[in-house]
Structure formats: C-alpha cells, structure tokens
Enzyme design. Structure first.
Site, PDB file in Angstrom:
ATOM      1  N   GLY A 181       0.714  -1.237   0.438  1.00 56.99           N
ATOM      2  CA  GLY A 181       0.241  -0.273  -0.386  1.00 56.99           C
ATOM      3  C   GLY A 181       1.020   1.435  -0.005  1.00 56.99           C
ATOM      4  CD  GLN A 189       3.519   5.877   2.651  1.00 56.68           C
ATOM      5  OE1 GLN A 189       2.573   5.128   2.269  1.00 56.68           O
ATOM      6  NE2 GLN A 189       4.571   5.196   3.363  1.00 56.68           N
ATOM      7  CB  CYS A 191       6.119   2.664   6.740  1.00 56.07           C
ATOM      8  SG  CYS A 191       5.441   4.063   6.031  1.00 56.07           S
ATOM      9  CG  LEU A 192       6.571   1.650   0.671  1.00 56.34           C
ATOM     10  CD1 LEU A 192       5.818   2.126  -0.365  1.00 56.34           C
ATOM     11  CD2 LEU A 192       8.262   0.720  -0.182  1.00 56.34           C
ATOM     12  CG  HIS A 240       0.128   1.356   7.468  1.00 60.11           C
ATOM     13  ND1 HIS A 240       1.771   1.031   8.625  1.00 60.11           N
ATOM     14  CD2 HIS A 240       0.908   2.047   7.107  1.00 60.11           C
ATOM     15  CE1 HIS A 240       2.917   0.649   7.770  1.00 60.11           C
ATOM     16  NE2 HIS A 240       2.476   2.027   7.129  1.00 60.11           N
ATOM     17  CD  GLU A 241      -0.503   2.647   3.494  1.00 63.78           C
ATOM     18  OE1 GLU A 241      -0.863   2.930   3.201  1.00 63.78           O
ATOM     19  OE2 GLU A 241      -0.142   1.719   3.418  1.00 63.78           O
ATOM     20  CG  HIS A 268       1.050   6.538   5.566  1.00 59.76           C
ATOM     21  ND1 HIS A 268       1.829   7.451   6.687  1.00 59.76           N
ATOM     22  CD2 HIS A 268       1.129   5.674   5.404  1.00 59.76           C
ATOM     23  CE1 HIS A 268       2.920   6.163   6.152  1.00 59.76           C
ATOM     24  NE2 HIS A 268       2.223   5.074   5.785  1.00 59.76           N
TER      25      HIS A 268
HETATM   26 ZN    ZN Z   1       3.038   3.401   5.050  1.00 60.78          ZN
END
Ligand code: ZN
Length: 183
Positions: free
Chosen positions: A48, A53, A101-102, A143-144, A147
């Site tokens: 995701g 991000q 996480c990216l 999680h998303e 963000h």
């Molecule tokens: Zn993340």
C-alpha cells in the site's frame, strides 16, 4: 504513461499533516496521481501507499494484497484506489504483527491493529463502497488510513522494544517459518 513518484521519508512534515478530503474524484490530476501511485507501489513492492507518502496531502491511498505462504488466506487484490476512507466499526480483537513502511526504510515494528474492520470509501469511479476487511487487508487499510491522519506505525507501538531493524526482522521471520514446518 504513469510516472514513478518520490517517496517522502519520516521527518518530512507532509507525513504529519491531516490530509484533505477529495471533493472531485473525476479530477484529471487526481486520476493521474492514482495511476502514478499504483506504478510507484508496484515498483517499490509495497502492499500500500498513501498520498502523503508521495507529498500529496489528499485522502487517497492504494491498497493491494496477494496470498503468501505466511498468509495463504489473503485475497488476491490488484492495486486499487481507496478515496475518503472511514472505519465505521471494528471487532474487539486486536492482533499484533510486524509492519514496515516505505517512508521508514530499514525499520519494522510489532504493531497492534483491529483484526476485523468495517469500512466505507469511494472507488476511483466515484462508487461508494461498504465492505468488511480482516487480517492482512484490515492491517494495511489501518496503516494507510493512519497516513492520512498524520500518523505512522511507530505511533501505534506499545513500546519502543517492539521496534527492530530489517535485518533482525528477517531473522525473526525465518525462525518462524522453521517453527511452522516442524508442526
Ligand atoms: Zn506506511
């Protein structure tokens, strides 16, 4: 052609801002952003990615899922856009699993999340969806969604002791696989 986008890293203020509601889903720039985010998450091999991000403070994220040896029951879902998401309700059960996480490379955290959630959101075609998610998909969704509210998984940890490096995480995962084979 979709473009690969730069991924914002922890410390950049965009990751700590509450993202704005999407008002016009048909907007060409938003549709372009969705295409670029899908290309970016595939390239990064992520499950995701949320708009903050990629430095865009809008309430949209991409989510995808495919069955794996660890989670054979996970559904196969091609990367799709989730717009203006909400968690409507959730079960009582909380489950902790390792997340990465990216935007926080090299770090993993044993993150508690609701196991089952009921959510609503709009698709990129402007259709309103109400759906139940559990396990991995519920985890990625939470999680998303975090963000979009300026939060990262580190904020959800019960303790700093639940943080580890990617290298140590790989050791934990490989140990776990060995264990399950013995059964
Ligand atoms: Zn993340």
């Amino acid at each position: 052609m979709p473009e690969l986008l730069q991924i914002s890293q922890l410390g950049h203020p965009v990751l700590r801002k509450k993202a704005k509601l999407v008002k016009n889903i048909a907007d060409k720039e938003l549709q372009r952003l969705i295409d670029d985010m899908i290309a970016t998450v595939i390239d990064a091999n992520g499950a995701g990615i949320a708009a903050p991000q990629v430095y865009q403070s809008h309430r949209v994220f991409i989510i995808s899922s495919s069955p794996s040896s660890r989670y054979p029951d996970d559904p196969e879902i091609a990367p799709m856009a989730v717009i203006n998401p909400k968690i409507v309700s959730h079960g009582k059960e909380i489950e902790s699993e390792w997340e990465g996480c990216l935007s926080i490379p090299g770090i993993r955290g044993l993150t508690p999340r609701w196991k089952k959630i009921k959510v609503t959101y709009s698709t990129r075609d402007g259709k309103k969806v109400s759906v139940n998610y559990e396990n991995f998909l519920a985890r990625v969704f939470q999680h998303e969604l975090d963000h979009l509210d300026g939060m990262v998984f580190l904020d959800r940890l019960a303790s700093n002791k639940d943080i580890c490096t990617e290298k140590e995480y790989q050791k934990i995962v490989s140990k776990r696989k060995a264990k399950s084979k013995k059964v």
